[in-house]
Design an enzyme around this catalytic site. Structure first.
Site, PDB file in Angstrom:
ATOM      1  N   ASP A 163      31.606  49.500  40.018  1.00  0.00           N
ATOM      2  CA  ASP A 163      31.190  50.858  40.369  1.00  0.00           C
ATOM      3  C   ASP A 163      31.308  51.758  39.138  1.00  0.00           C
ATOM      4  O   ASP A 163      30.379  52.467  38.758  1.00  0.00           O
ATOM      5  CB  ASP A 163      32.103  51.363  41.505  1.00  0.00           C
ATOM      6  CG  ASP A 163      31.552  52.603  42.181  1.00  0.00           C
ATOM      7  OD1 ASP A 163      30.499  53.092  41.766  1.00  0.00           O
ATOM      8  OD2 ASP A 163      32.194  53.092  43.116  1.00  0.00           O
ATOM      9  N   LYS A 181      40.660  42.908  35.655  1.00  0.00           N
ATOM     10  CA  LYS A 181      41.949  43.445  35.202  1.00  0.00           C
ATOM     11  C   LYS A 181      43.031  42.417  35.571  1.00  0.00           C
ATOM     12  O   LYS A 181      44.087  42.732  36.133  1.00  0.00           O
ATOM     13  CB  LYS A 181      42.180  44.806  35.895  1.00  0.00           C
ATOM     14  CG  LYS A 181      43.309  45.622  35.357  1.00  0.00           C
ATOM     15  CD  LYS A 181      43.087  46.181  33.976  1.00  0.00           C
ATOM     16  CE  LYS A 181      44.365  46.808  33.459  1.00  0.00           C
ATOM     17  NZ  LYS A 181      44.351  47.036  32.004  1.00  0.00           N
ATOM     18  N   ASP A 233      39.699  47.530  30.686  1.00  0.00           N
ATOM     19  CA  ASP A 233      39.840  48.692  29.796  1.00  0.00           C
ATOM     20  C   ASP A 233      39.174  48.430  28.447  1.00  0.00           C
ATOM     21  O   ASP A 233      38.467  49.271  27.900  1.00  0.00           O
ATOM     22  CB  ASP A 233      41.313  49.116  29.631  1.00  0.00           C
ATOM     23  CG  ASP A 233      42.278  47.947  29.627  1.00  0.00           C
ATOM     24  OD1 ASP A 233      41.830  46.812  29.881  1.00  0.00           O
ATOM     25  OD2 ASP A 233      43.464  48.153  29.358  1.00  0.00           O
ATOM     26  N   TYR A 235      37.312  48.270  48.389  1.00  0.00           N
ATOM     27  CA  TYR A 235      36.233  48.934  49.121  1.00  0.00           C
ATOM     28  C   TYR A 235      36.130  48.547  50.592  1.00  0.00           C
ATOM     29  O   TYR A 235      35.329  49.126  51.316  1.00  0.00           O
ATOM     30  CB  TYR A 235      34.887  48.633  48.453  1.00  0.00           C
ATOM     31  CG  TYR A 235      34.583  49.577  47.345  1.00  0.00           C
ATOM     32  CD1 TYR A 235      35.354  49.553  46.196  1.00  0.00           C
ATOM     33  CD2 TYR A 235      33.551  50.501  47.438  1.00  0.00           C
ATOM     34  CE1 TYR A 235      35.099  50.425  45.168  1.00  0.00           C
ATOM     35  CE2 TYR A 235      33.293  51.377  46.409  1.00  0.00           C
ATOM     36  CZ  TYR A 235      34.071  51.340  45.282  1.00  0.00           C
ATOM     37  OH  TYR A 235      33.819  52.205  44.270  1.00  0.00           O
TER      38      TYR A 235
END
Ligand code: NAP
Length: 407
Positions: free
Chosen positions: A294, A222, A270, A152
């Site tokens: 987000d 992740k 995930d 971001y």
């Protein structure tokens, strides 16, 4: 009653010194801001009055940004607005139209930079709103999304520009990156994950969990794929929970008995997305980086019926700006139609933040009791009808009054 300023403790930056008559700044917001902001103020004032029998009161101070500021001050974001919000430590804002045509500073970006609001915090709770889940009552999350790091930051180079070509050449020649991995026609974005920013964010979430008697803190990442960004985020979070301030209050999953302590664990992103749906009750406080947070905060909001009742805040060391999570919905502006729930719940979260938990609870009770009777704005009624339930549609301002009546 004259207002007094909220102050930040010199010793603990997360602690506020709150008078009985704090001045709180607010920005009405563009579009439906004219509808939802007065509704929010009415509900908050009633809750505070009822909870403290007139001994406490918020003194609201309007500051201007967006269309209203342009109209009144000929400036979309006057310097004095930023100054006033900083000076009074806590503020709340309606939605802002994203500046179009360039040249206008974004309020959110300016506030985030000025006040270093490094954690975006989104509580997601079921209060009886129409939900797609069979057991929405199991949803009670507080998501801490890092606000200043990650993809971001906006450091990106467009494909086929001289800059990106130079970077690709550097990566291949100096860093031995295989040309197959970054072909000639790639655009490139930079994703930083820094130890300092991660740790202050994680500390904030852990302190919140302790102060609010939460059960579990889960770090979502992740890190199996992005080892030096997401993986580092996870590892730094484990370093934080082992610090003196936290080590006796948390138990790391698989490393001992809970014994009244808060469970600390981590999950790969995930898996986390599906587990929120399949093992809803296992999660509680969730700590994430910027992009993952987000996505996850909107998934969680969707689990309890969408953004209409999803509050949010951007919080730094003491400084905090609370906000509706939806946009300005321009087609409904001034029609007294939309749902003020997101801004009202953001205000309830703000009351909790300044330690006025009794008033916050009254607001939640009021919303819960109103929804129990299937009373709501058009969006609530639309969702109820999908479930085959007949609802009673009220206007934005009427919804506020129904909430107040049922506190
Ligand atoms: P939006 O304003 O959130 O509206 C999209 C749709 O969401 C509305 O048409 C409406 O759906 C529903 N909705 C939003 N708020 C609602 C409320 N309070 N009650 C009931 N329904 C509500 O998104 P957008 O149209 O994409 O964006 C409009 C402007 O807002 C843009 O300038 C955008 O940049 C800005 N924005 C600002 C913020 C912020 O300040 N935090 C956040 C997001 C977007 P239905 O018509 O289907 O009922």
């Amino acid at each position: 009653m004259n207002g007094e300023k909220i102050r930040i403790s010199n010793i603990f930056p997360d602690e506020l010194i709150v008078p009985n008559n704090p001045i709180i700044t607010y920005i009405e917001g563009d579009g439906i801001g004219v509808d939802i902001t007065p509704a929010m103020i009415e509900v908050v004032d009633s809750a505070v009055k009822k909870a403290y029998a007139g001994k406490k009161r918020i003194v609201w101070k309007e500051v201007y940004a967006g269309q209203k500021a342009k109209r009144l001050k000929n400036d979309y974001l006057p310097e004095e607005t930023l100054y006033e919000i900083k000076e009074h430590v806590v503020g709340i804002k309606g939605p802002m139209e994203t500046p179009v045509g360039g040249g206008i500073r974004s309020l959110n970006v300016a506030l985030r930079q000025l006040l270093d609001l490094y954690s975006c915090v989104r509580p997601v709770k079921y209060l009886g709103q129409p939900s797609p889940l069979r057991h929405p009552e199991q949803v009670n999350y507080v998501i801490f999304r890092e606000n200043t790091d990650d993809i971001y930051i906006g450091v990106e180079w467009q494909a086929n520009t001289p800059q990106v070509k130079k970077l690709i050449e550097f990566l291949r020649k100096e860093m031995n990156v295989d040309a197959k991995k970054i072909p000639d026609d790639a655009g490139i974005g930079i994703k930083p994950a820094s130890e300092y920013k991660t740790k202050r964010h994680v500390r904030k979430a852990l302190r919140y969990a302790i102060k609010n008697n939460r059960r579990v803190v889960t770090v979502m990442h992740k890190g199996n794929i992005q080892k030096f960004t997401d993986g580092a985020f996870r590892n730094w979070a484990y370093e934080v929970v082992k610090e003196d301030e936290f080590k006796d209050k948390f138990v790391i999953e698989g490393e001992g008995e809970a014994d009244g302590k808060i469970l600390f664990n981590d999950r790969i992103a995930d898996n986390m997305f599906q587990q929120l749906l399949t093992r809803t009750a296992d999660y509680d406080v969730i700590v994430t980086q910027n992009l993952n947070g987000d996505y996850l905060s909107d998934e969680a909001a969707g689990m309890v019926g969408g953004l209409g009742f999803a509050p949010g805040a951007n919080i730094g060391d003491g400084y905090a700006v609370f906000e509706a999570t939806h946009g300005t919905a321009p087609k409904y502006a001034g029609k007294d139609m939309v749902n003020p729930g997101s801004l009202i719940l953001s205000a309830a979260f703000m009351l909790e933040y300044i330690g006025w938990k009794e008033a916050a609870k009254l607001i939640e009770d009021g919303i819960r009791n109103t929804l129990k009777e299937n009373i709501g704005t058009y969006d609530v009624i639309r969702e109820l009808s999908k479930l085959g339930i007949k609802g009673y549609e009220v206007k934005c301002s009427e919804f506020a009054k129904e909430i107040i009546r049922r506190m």
